[in-house]
Design an enzyme around this catalytic site. Sequence first.
Site, PDB file in Angstrom:
ATOM      1  N   GLU A   1      -0.183  -9.102  -1.018  1.00  0.00           N
ATOM      2  CA  GLU A   1      -0.806  -8.512   0.187  1.00  0.00           C
ATOM      3  C   GLU A   1      -2.014  -7.651  -0.219  1.00  0.00           C
ATOM      4  OE1 GLU A   1       0.705  -5.464   3.254  1.00  0.00           O
ATOM      5  OE2 GLU A   1       1.545  -7.335   4.013  1.00  0.00           O
TER       6      GLU A   1
ATOM      7  N   HIS B   1       5.879   5.840  12.882  1.00  0.00           N
ATOM      8  CA  HIS B   1       6.248   6.624  11.699  1.00  0.00           C
ATOM      9  C   HIS B   1       5.066   7.096  10.858  1.00  0.00           C
ATOM     10  CE1 HIS B   1       5.525   2.780   9.678  1.00  0.00           C
ATOM     11  NE2 HIS B   1       5.357   3.482   8.577  1.00  0.00           N
TER      12      HIS B   1
ATOM     13  N   HIS C   1      12.813   5.891  12.804  1.00  0.00           N
ATOM     14  CA  HIS C   1      12.680   6.014  11.349  1.00  0.00           C
ATOM     15  C   HIS C   1      13.521   7.200  10.864  1.00  0.00           C
ATOM     16  CE1 HIS C   1      10.729   6.703   7.471  1.00  0.00           C
ATOM     17  NE2 HIS C   1      10.079   5.548   7.601  1.00  0.00           N
TER      18      HIS C   1
ATOM     19  N   GLU D   1      -2.190   5.156   2.738  1.00  0.00           N
ATOM     20  CA  GLU D   1      -2.116   3.732   2.387  1.00  0.00           C
ATOM     21  C   GLU D   1      -3.474   3.108   2.062  1.00  0.00           C
ATOM     22  OE1 GLU D   1      -0.628   5.139   4.997  1.00  0.00           O
ATOM     23  OE2 GLU D   1       1.520   4.800   4.724  1.00  0.00           O
TER      24      GLU D   1
ATOM     25  N   ARG E   1       2.219   8.709   8.735  1.00  0.00           N
ATOM     26  CA  ARG E   1       1.937  10.107   8.348  1.00  0.00           C
ATOM     27  C   ARG E   1       0.787  10.715   9.145  1.00  0.00           C
ATOM     28  NH1 ARG E   1       4.696   9.945   3.583  1.00  0.00           N
ATOM     29  NH2 ARG E   1       5.053  11.986   2.639  1.00  0.00           N
TER      30      ARG E   1
ATOM     31  N   ASP F   1       0.781  -1.242   0.000  1.00  0.00           N
ATOM     32  CA  ASP F   1       0.000   0.000   0.000  1.00  0.00           C
ATOM     33  C   ASP F   1       0.808   1.284   0.000  1.00  0.00           C
ATOM     34  OD1 ASP F   1       1.126   0.061   2.505  1.00  0.00           O
ATOM     35  OD2 ASP F   1      -0.669  -0.633   3.548  1.00  0.00           O
TER      36      ASP F   1
HETATM   37  C1  UD1 Z   1       6.701   5.082   3.621  1.00  0.00           C
HETATM   38  C2  UD1 Z   1       5.317   4.677   3.141  1.00  0.00           C
HETATM   39  C3  UD1 Z   1       4.536   4.004   4.262  1.00  0.00           C
HETATM   40  C4  UD1 Z   1       5.330   2.877   4.888  1.00  0.00           C
HETATM   41  C5  UD1 Z   1       6.698   3.388   5.295  1.00  0.00           C
HETATM   42  C6  UD1 Z   1       7.546   2.265   5.813  1.00  0.00           C
HETATM   43  C7  UD1 Z   1       4.210   6.128   1.522  1.00  0.00           C
HETATM   44  C8  UD1 Z   1       3.495   7.391   1.284  1.00  0.00           C
HETATM   45  N1  UD1 Z   1       4.582   5.891   2.772  1.00  0.00           N
HETATM   46  O1  UD1 Z   1       6.537   6.084   4.601  1.00  0.00           O
HETATM   47  O2  UD1 Z   1       3.337   3.469   3.727  1.00  0.00           O
HETATM   48  O3  UD1 Z   1       4.641   2.444   6.037  1.00  0.00           O
HETATM   49  O4  UD1 Z   1       7.360   3.955   4.156  1.00  0.00           O
HETATM   50  O5  UD1 Z   1       8.627   2.721   6.547  1.00  0.00           O
HETATM   51  O6  UD1 Z   1       4.445   5.372   0.601  1.00  0.00           O
HETATM   52  N2  UD1 Z   1      14.150   8.744   4.671  1.00  0.00           N
HETATM   53  C9  UD1 Z   1      15.534   8.665   4.663  1.00  0.00           C
HETATM   54  N3  UD1 Z   1      16.118   7.461   4.385  1.00  0.00           N
HETATM   55  C10 UD1 Z   1      15.402   6.344   4.131  1.00  0.00           C
HETATM   56  C11 UD1 Z   1      14.008   6.421   4.169  1.00  0.00           C
HETATM   57  C12 UD1 Z   1      13.393   7.635   4.419  1.00  0.00           C
HETATM   58  O7  UD1 Z   1      16.218   9.655   4.881  1.00  0.00           O
HETATM   59  O8  UD1 Z   1      15.999   5.295   3.896  1.00  0.00           O
HETATM   60  C13 UD1 Z   1      13.493  10.047   4.958  1.00  0.00           C
HETATM   61  C14 UD1 Z   1      13.545  11.011   3.757  1.00  0.00           C
HETATM   62  O9  UD1 Z   1      13.729  12.321   4.224  1.00  0.00           O
HETATM   63  C15 UD1 Z   1      12.147  10.851   3.159  1.00  0.00           C
HETATM   64  C16 UD1 Z   1      11.323  10.635   4.432  1.00  0.00           C
HETATM   65  O10 UD1 Z   1      12.136   9.834   5.272  1.00  0.00           O
HETATM   66  O11 UD1 Z   1      11.757  11.961   2.393  1.00  0.00           O
HETATM   67  C17 UD1 Z   1       9.959  10.022   4.247  1.00  0.00           C
HETATM   68  O12 UD1 Z   1      10.012   8.861   3.441  1.00  0.00           O
HETATM   69  P1  UD1 Z   1       8.672   8.392   2.667  1.00  0.00           P
HETATM   70  O13 UD1 Z   1       8.968   7.162   1.916  1.00  0.00           O
HETATM   71  O14 UD1 Z   1       8.081   9.529   1.934  1.00  0.00           O
HETATM   72  O15 UD1 Z   1       7.647   8.101   3.823  1.00  0.00           O
HETATM   73  P2  UD1 Z   1       7.670   7.082   5.016  1.00  0.00           P
HETATM   74  O16 UD1 Z   1       7.136   7.813   6.193  1.00  0.00           O
HETATM   75  O17 UD1 Z   1       8.980   6.439   5.090  1.00  0.00           O
HETATM   76  N1  UDP Z   2      11.946  -3.124  10.712  1.00  0.00           N
HETATM   77  C1  UDP Z   2      13.322  -3.231  10.570  1.00  0.00           C
HETATM   78  N2  UDP Z   2      14.121  -2.392  11.307  1.00  0.00           N
HETATM   79  C2  UDP Z   2      13.630  -1.448  12.139  1.00  0.00           C
HETATM   80  C3  UDP Z   2      12.208  -1.344  12.257  1.00  0.00           C
HETATM   81  C4  UDP Z   2      11.399  -2.179  11.525  1.00  0.00           C
HETATM   82  O1  UDP Z   2      13.818  -4.088   9.837  1.00  0.00           O
HETATM   83  O2  UDP Z   2      14.415  -0.734  12.761  1.00  0.00           O
HETATM   84  C5  UDP Z   2      11.073  -4.016   9.901  1.00  0.00           C
HETATM   85  C6  UDP Z   2       9.989  -4.760  10.642  1.00  0.00           C
HETATM   86  O3  UDP Z   2      10.456  -6.015  11.103  1.00  0.00           O
HETATM   87  C7  UDP Z   2       8.910  -4.918   9.580  1.00  0.00           C
HETATM   88  C8  UDP Z   2       9.080  -3.684   8.716  1.00  0.00           C
HETATM   89  O4  UDP Z   2      10.382  -3.169   8.997  1.00  0.00           O
HETATM   90  O5  UDP Z   2       9.171  -6.037   8.755  1.00  0.00           O
HETATM   91  C9  UDP Z   2       8.026  -2.667   9.046  1.00  0.00           C
HETATM   92  O6  UDP Z   2       8.353  -1.478   8.437  1.00  0.00           O
HETATM   93  P1  UDP Z   2       7.646  -0.121   8.806  1.00  0.00           P
HETATM   94  O7  UDP Z   2       7.119  -0.178  10.187  1.00  0.00           O
HETATM   95  O8  UDP Z   2       8.621   0.949   8.449  1.00  0.00           O
HETATM   96  O9  UDP Z   2       6.481  -0.040   7.726  1.00  0.00           O
HETATM   97  P2  UDP Z   2       4.971  -0.584   7.682  1.00  0.00           P
HETATM   98  O10 UDP Z   2       4.986  -2.043   7.887  1.00  0.00           O
HETATM   99  O11 UDP Z   2       4.196   0.177   8.697  1.00  0.00           O
HETATM  100  O12 UDP Z   2       4.528  -0.201   6.312  1.00  0.00           O
END
Ligand code: UD1
Ligand code: UDP
Length: 372
Positions: free
Chosen positions: A117, A204, A237, A131, A206, A95
Amino acid sequence: MKVVIVFGTRPEAIKMCPVIKAIKRCEGLECCVCVTGQHKDMLQQVLDVFHVKADYNLDIMREKQTLYDITYAVMEGIRNVIRKERPGIVLVHGDTTTTFAAALSCFYEKIPIGHVEAGLRTRNKYSPYPEEFNRQAVDIVSDLYFAPTNSAKDNLLKEGKKEELVFVTGNTAIDALKTTVREDYNHEILNWAAGSRMILLTAHRRENWGTSLENIFEAVRTIVDEQQDIKVVCPVHKNPIIQETAHRILGNHKRIKLVSPLNVIDFHNIIAKAYLILTDSGGIQEEAPSLGKPVLVLRDMTERPEGVAAGSLKLVGTDKEQIKRNLKNILRDSKEYLRMSSAQNPYGDGHASEKIVKILMEWRERYTKNEK
Ligand code: UD1
Ligand code: UDP
């Protein structure tokens, strides 16, 4: 048949790496891995652990990216990849905005889509945001549905999807979990937490940014202050908004450890040794029941009702007083704790990826027949 697998964030990677491995073991399928790079380092951590190399990396991540940034960049990048590869099917997962934008590009290019999924629903488009919209939209354009549970399948059937296109496979998260957790695991975090009840905290989402996130962290800090026998580990995160809030509210406490995102082997093994999980994550709600760990879910609604029904998840919302009350209860009520820890895992037997491959092979038969 060529299968292009598209994903971009940490959770998608964790759940798609087992599928990639299963496709690569299958003679009739050719696998092409395209990562969007919606996440950068958090994605690379997973690829490294599972030894998966991407054939394409769109490298789209920007600091504090918006939903628009992700959507434009993914759509354009995926269009170019699929025009070049002309796959028989594209697999997307779950999602995220990568998932939605990739599926939309495939639809525009008239390439079949398999949704891994599929069928999770809250039916509230703002929770989780974005999502819930993403997964419903992906299911509108998908051609094959890999539902993790019967209730996800029911959701799809209620929306009019044809039963012969919907398959219950279990969740590939459990496939991944089977390869990461081991008895003899140790880590400096476990040494630090030894002798206390270790709570693992992640947040984490939104829709929780702002007051809800502050409520969560303030509630946790208050309870840690009150109860000397608990320690909290929080892998924060990489999102700068989460980093700032976590360090401001939870920083500088000797029984709270803020760490960088852990690689998935460390994270799964630390869940296995934790006393309790507090999270707004989707994936962790699937993993914790398998490891017999109670979860207080920091959200008002969940698309994973099976874990609630099984007894290992409890929805506690994001109100500060409610989180404190629920946390205190579970810490003092050993009967309730035992009940939540002994619930059955409702997310499958760890063979979801093999089932997906078998279904793809059967589908390929039909697909190539139509092509002739
Ligand atoms: C995204 C997904 C969310 C998922 C989550 C898992 C969307 C809109 N959101 O949210 O569904 O639950 O990933 O973790 O698709 N960043 C880094 N390094 C990284 C990753 C992220 O610096 O490796 C920072 C960046 O500034 C980036 C921000 O995090 O712009 C947000 O990342 P983004 O993918 O937009 O949203 P998540 O909150 O990570
Ligand atoms: N996870 C990880 N390291 C961390 C935190 C989470 O590997 O420090 C793994 C966790 O086991 C799960 C996935 O990341 O498999 C969940 O990711 P997240 O919570 O970012 O996203 P969501 O599942 O809510 O989309």
